[in-house]
Each structure stands twice: as structure tokens, then as C-alpha cells.
Scaffold this active site. Sequence first.
Site, PDB file in Angstrom:
ATOM      1  N   GLY A   7      37.388 -50.792   7.568  1.00 31.56           N
ATOM      2  CA  GLY A   7      38.096 -50.033   8.596  1.00 31.56           C
ATOM      3  C   GLY A   7      37.157 -48.959   9.108  1.00 31.56           C
ATOM      4  O   GLY A   7      37.026 -47.896   8.507  1.00 31.56           O
ATOM      5  N   LEU A   8      36.468 -49.259  10.222  1.00 29.17           N
ATOM      6  CA  LEU A   8      35.531 -48.274  10.798  1.00 29.17           C
ATOM      7  C   LEU A   8      36.323 -47.319  11.675  1.00 29.17           C
ATOM      8  O   LEU A   8      36.866 -47.714  12.700  1.00 29.17           O
ATOM      9  CB  LEU A   8      34.470 -48.986  11.651  1.00 29.17           C
ATOM     10  CG  LEU A   8      33.260 -49.589  10.951  1.00 29.17           C
ATOM     11  CD1 LEU A   8      32.292 -50.160  11.993  1.00 29.17           C
ATOM     12  CD2 LEU A   8      32.519 -48.579  10.078  1.00 29.17           C
ATOM     13  N   SER A   9      36.376 -46.043  11.267  1.00 31.77           N
ATOM     14  CA  SER A   9      37.216 -45.090  12.002  1.00 31.77           C
ATOM     15  C   SER A   9      36.422 -44.293  13.034  1.00 31.77           C
ATOM     16  O   SER A   9      36.993 -43.545  13.810  1.00 31.77           O
ATOM     17  CB  SER A   9      37.839 -44.108  11.007  1.00 31.77           C
ATOM     18  OG  SER A   9      36.804 -43.341  10.409  1.00 31.77           O
ATOM     19  N   GLY A  11      34.141 -42.243  11.847  1.00 30.23           N
ATOM     20  CA  GLY A  11      33.730 -41.078  11.053  1.00 30.23           C
ATOM     21  C   GLY A  11      32.568 -41.446  10.146  1.00 30.23           C
ATOM     22  O   GLY A  11      32.198 -42.619  10.023  1.00 30.23           O
ATOM     23  N   VAL A  12      31.997 -40.441   9.490  1.00 29.22           N
ATOM     24  CA  VAL A  12      30.798 -40.672   8.683  1.00 29.22           C
ATOM     25  C   VAL A  12      31.108 -41.470   7.404  1.00 29.22           C
ATOM     26  O   VAL A  12      30.303 -42.300   6.970  1.00 29.22           O
ATOM     27  CB  VAL A  12      30.080 -39.327   8.362  1.00 29.22           C
ATOM     28  CG1 VAL A  12      30.929 -38.456   7.435  1.00 29.22           C
ATOM     29  CG2 VAL A  12      28.705 -39.577   7.743  1.00 29.22           C
ATOM     30  N   ASP A  13      32.267 -41.251   6.808  1.00 31.40           N
ATOM     31  CA  ASP A  13      32.566 -41.893   5.522  1.00 31.40           C
ATOM     32  C   ASP A  13      32.665 -43.417   5.638  1.00 31.40           C
ATOM     33  O   ASP A  13      32.078 -44.152   4.845  1.00 31.40           O
ATOM     34  CB  ASP A  13      33.857 -41.318   4.927  1.00 31.40           C
ATOM     35  CG  ASP A  13      33.789 -39.802   4.755  1.00 31.40           C
ATOM     36  OD1 ASP A  13      32.686 -39.306   4.444  1.00 31.40           O
ATOM     37  OD2 ASP A  13      34.811 -39.126   4.950  1.00 31.40           O
ATOM     38  N   SER A  14      33.413 -43.880   6.640  1.00 29.32           N
ATOM     39  CA  SER A  14      33.552 -45.332   6.796  1.00 29.32           C
ATOM     40  C   SER A  14      32.246 -45.959   7.284  1.00 29.32           C
ATOM     41  O   SER A  14      31.934 -47.099   6.947  1.00 29.32           O
ATOM     42  CB  SER A  14      34.714 -45.671   7.741  1.00 29.32           C
ATOM     43  OG  SER A  14      34.500 -45.151   9.027  1.00 29.32           O
ATOM     44  N   MET A  33      40.878 -49.506  14.147  1.00 30.11           N
ATOM     45  CA  MET A  33      42.322 -49.569  14.383  1.00 30.11           C
ATOM     46  C   MET A  33      42.711 -48.563  15.449  1.00 30.11           C
ATOM     47  O   MET A  33      42.488 -47.373  15.301  1.00 30.11           O
ATOM     48  CB  MET A  33      43.077 -49.203  13.109  1.00 30.11           C
ATOM     49  CG  MET A  33      42.987 -50.229  12.029  1.00 30.11           C
ATOM     50  SD  MET A  33      43.712 -49.584  10.486  1.00 30.11           S
ATOM     51  CE  MET A  33      42.246 -49.183   9.567  1.00 30.11           C
ATOM     52  N   CYS A 100      50.791 -43.963   6.000  1.00 25.60           N
ATOM     53  CA  CYS A 100      49.875 -44.724   6.843  1.00 25.60           C
ATOM     54  C   CYS A 100      48.981 -45.634   5.993  1.00 25.60           C
ATOM     55  O   CYS A 100      48.706 -46.770   6.367  1.00 25.60           O
ATOM     56  CB  CYS A 100      49.048 -43.720   7.623  1.00 25.60           C
ATOM     57  SG  CYS A 100      47.906 -44.495   8.678  1.00 25.60           S
ATOM     58  N   CYS A 200      47.024 -38.676  10.422  1.00 23.69           N
ATOM     59  CA  CYS A 200      46.330 -39.952  10.324  1.00 23.69           C
ATOM     60  C   CYS A 200      46.382 -40.657  11.684  1.00 23.69           C
ATOM     61  O   CYS A 200      47.453 -41.000  12.164  1.00 23.69           O
ATOM     62  CB  CYS A 200      47.100 -40.744   9.267  1.00 23.69           C
ATOM     63  SG  CYS A 200      46.444 -42.311   8.873  1.00 23.69           S
TER      64      CYS A 200
END
Length: 395
Positions: A7-9, A11-14, A33, A100, A200
Site C-alpha cells: 500500500g504505497l501512500s 509517504g516515506v514509510d511505505s 488507495m 480503517c 486516515c
Amino acid sequence: MKRVVVGLSGGVDSSVAAYLLKKQGYEVIGLFMKNWHDDSVTISDECPWLDDSNDALLVAEKLGIPFQTVDLSEEYKERIVDYMFNEYEKGRTPNPDVLCNREIKFDVFLKIALSLGADYVATGHYCRKDTIIENDKEVYRLLAGKDPNKDQSYFLCQLSQEQLAKTLFPVGELLKPEVREIAKEQNLITADKKDSQGLCFIGKVRLPEFLQQKLQPKQGYIIEIPSSEEMYRKSVPNFTSKQEELEFLSTKYKYNVNDGKVVGKHQGAHYYTKGQRKGLAVGGTPEPLFVIETDVETNVIYTGQGKSHPGLYRKALFISNDELHWIRPDLKLDVDEELQVMARIRYRQPLNKATLHQVDSGMYIVFDNAQSAITEGQFVAWYIDDELVGSGVIS
């Protein structure tokens, strides 16, 4: 070669999660998403999903992985937003982020990933998973993230064994600065991107405005209850049973307008939550006012001065059976059983010593020390060492 959908949001974490999986030899697919269209309630452009999806696309291109966007806004509205309105209307305070994860990321999204032939889904959550064997059966454990400042296990407190079986958390063993460092080394566009705030997928929302789409403003009184009020000094009775004691400890204070004085007006009790300090617009008190109770029936908000006001504190809470969830069903308690745990009633709250008591109708959690602003509708999660074993909605 196992296939993982990340799940690429944006943001840096994903982003780093996707990079690490690719490096470990997985076949990685990036999926963004899109869950929200209505920008009218978000604050400025705090959550420009367009920018996020572009960042996610650029990360996927940089990593050389396939990428697509899925629109889940219908499911999101139905399962998260409608639920939120419903809970606020009842005078409860929901936690959309926990929901979520349970309903969208690890259900709708997971099913899409599996339909793409994925073996796993992965997210950028700061938590860990491992597997143990209990009674000849594989059991998945959800563990706190290595970074104590970023541990996000609480947000996953409603996941099931089936969901955990199909999930990977690649950044759980890392500290946030290490994640940013990896992103910099790989020249990922998200390396210095600020962490997202707010709901979220919706972003920073002016909650009253957001809720006003469904819940009409309705003027009512703000009452201040003095901390010297008689009810706070009532003596503890002699109990005839454990159940009676548990009920006593978990019962919240009942107020009526004659218990205090009117100090202001508000636009709807359902816009406020226990422990809230901002947004009351009442000045002139020696210490700031905190919401100690809301009554949506009579549309009254009860407040008290200072964060040590006795109206904020309670030692126990109750969870009804239908809102009780064990990530580890093998540890589930039978009626009259007890279990010593560490528990928290909100994200970022330090863990507190507590005892679980299972009764016929549900479960009581009694804390060693009284907790501030135990709020109906929020999730309480309990841990044994660094493993999150269960959770429930505060009744």
C-alpha cells in the site's frame, strides 16, 4: 518468488517498505488507495491526495515496480465515514484509524491484492509480526515496533489471525531516522516528506465542519462542575461480590445541570469528546477547562478546571462481548478468569498496568492507577510484554 502488494501512500514509510521488499527478492506491486474526494472539509491542502498519489507513482517508477491506483472511496464512506457519524451522534468518540486498518487496508485492499495473485500485502506500519507454534498450529503475533516513538501496533489492534497471516511490516525493525536515511540513499522523493496528520486518508479535518455535513448544529450549555462537588468524595461501599466492585469502579459520574454553573454555550454536544480542551471558547478561569462529560440527549457539555479535575479520572472500563476482540484467540479468557496485562486507551499513551476480568456479559479492565478521559467508542488495547494480544471498544 513471492508476490507482495504494497500500500504505497505517498509517504516515506511505505516507500521504504517497498524498497526493502524488492531488495529481499519479492516481486513487488505498488497500489495507491484513493479513499476520499471531498476536499471541502480538509484544512487548506493538508491532504492533497493528488500529490500523494503522484509521489507514490514517482517512488514506484524509481524502484521499477508496477503501480496502479484503486478507488475505494465508496467502501470508505460506507464503512468508516458513516460509522463515524453514527458514533458521534450516539455521543461516542470513534477511532477511524483503527477501523480503517481493519475494514479497508486489511480487508477491502487485502482482497484486491489477493485477486492480483499476491501472497502478501505490506504497509509502512511501525510494528512487527512473528510466528510461533501453539498446539501444533501456527499462531501469528503482533509485536510493537522497534522505534518506541513510532510504535503503531495500537492502530492494528483489531486485526485477525487471517489478516496477519497475509501481512508484512518491513519497517517494523527500524527506527524512523533509519527509514529516512534509506529513503535518502535511494533518492526517493518522499525522503524528507512530513508525516501525514489527521484522519486516515482524509487528512487534517475541521471536525465540527466535517460532522456538520450530517449532524446539525444545535446550541446548548457548557456547565462547569467544581472539583469540590460532593459526588467526588463518596466513600467506597462494602461489596458483596467481585462483579459489584467491577461495576462500581467502571461506572462514570452522572451529572445534571444543577450540579454546576453555566459558563458558556456550544453548537452541539456531539462535536465534543472527553478530555478535550480546545474549542470550548470559554475564558476567564484560573485553569483551562476540560470536557469531563458530554450528554447528547440533553445537549449539555460538562467541564472541569485543570487536567487533574476528579471528573476526568476512572479506574476501570467495560467492553461488551460483541465489541471484544482477541488477536490471539488462544489466550481468550473464560468467565471469571483474570489476566495481568499492560494496556493503553489511546495511541501514544504509555502502557499502564491493568487486570482483565471476564464476566458473562463482557470484560472489565481495572487499571492499577486511575486513567484520564476514558472515552466511549475509543479502543483499549492490551499487551503481554511487547505483544498486542487483544482490544475492544470502550462501552
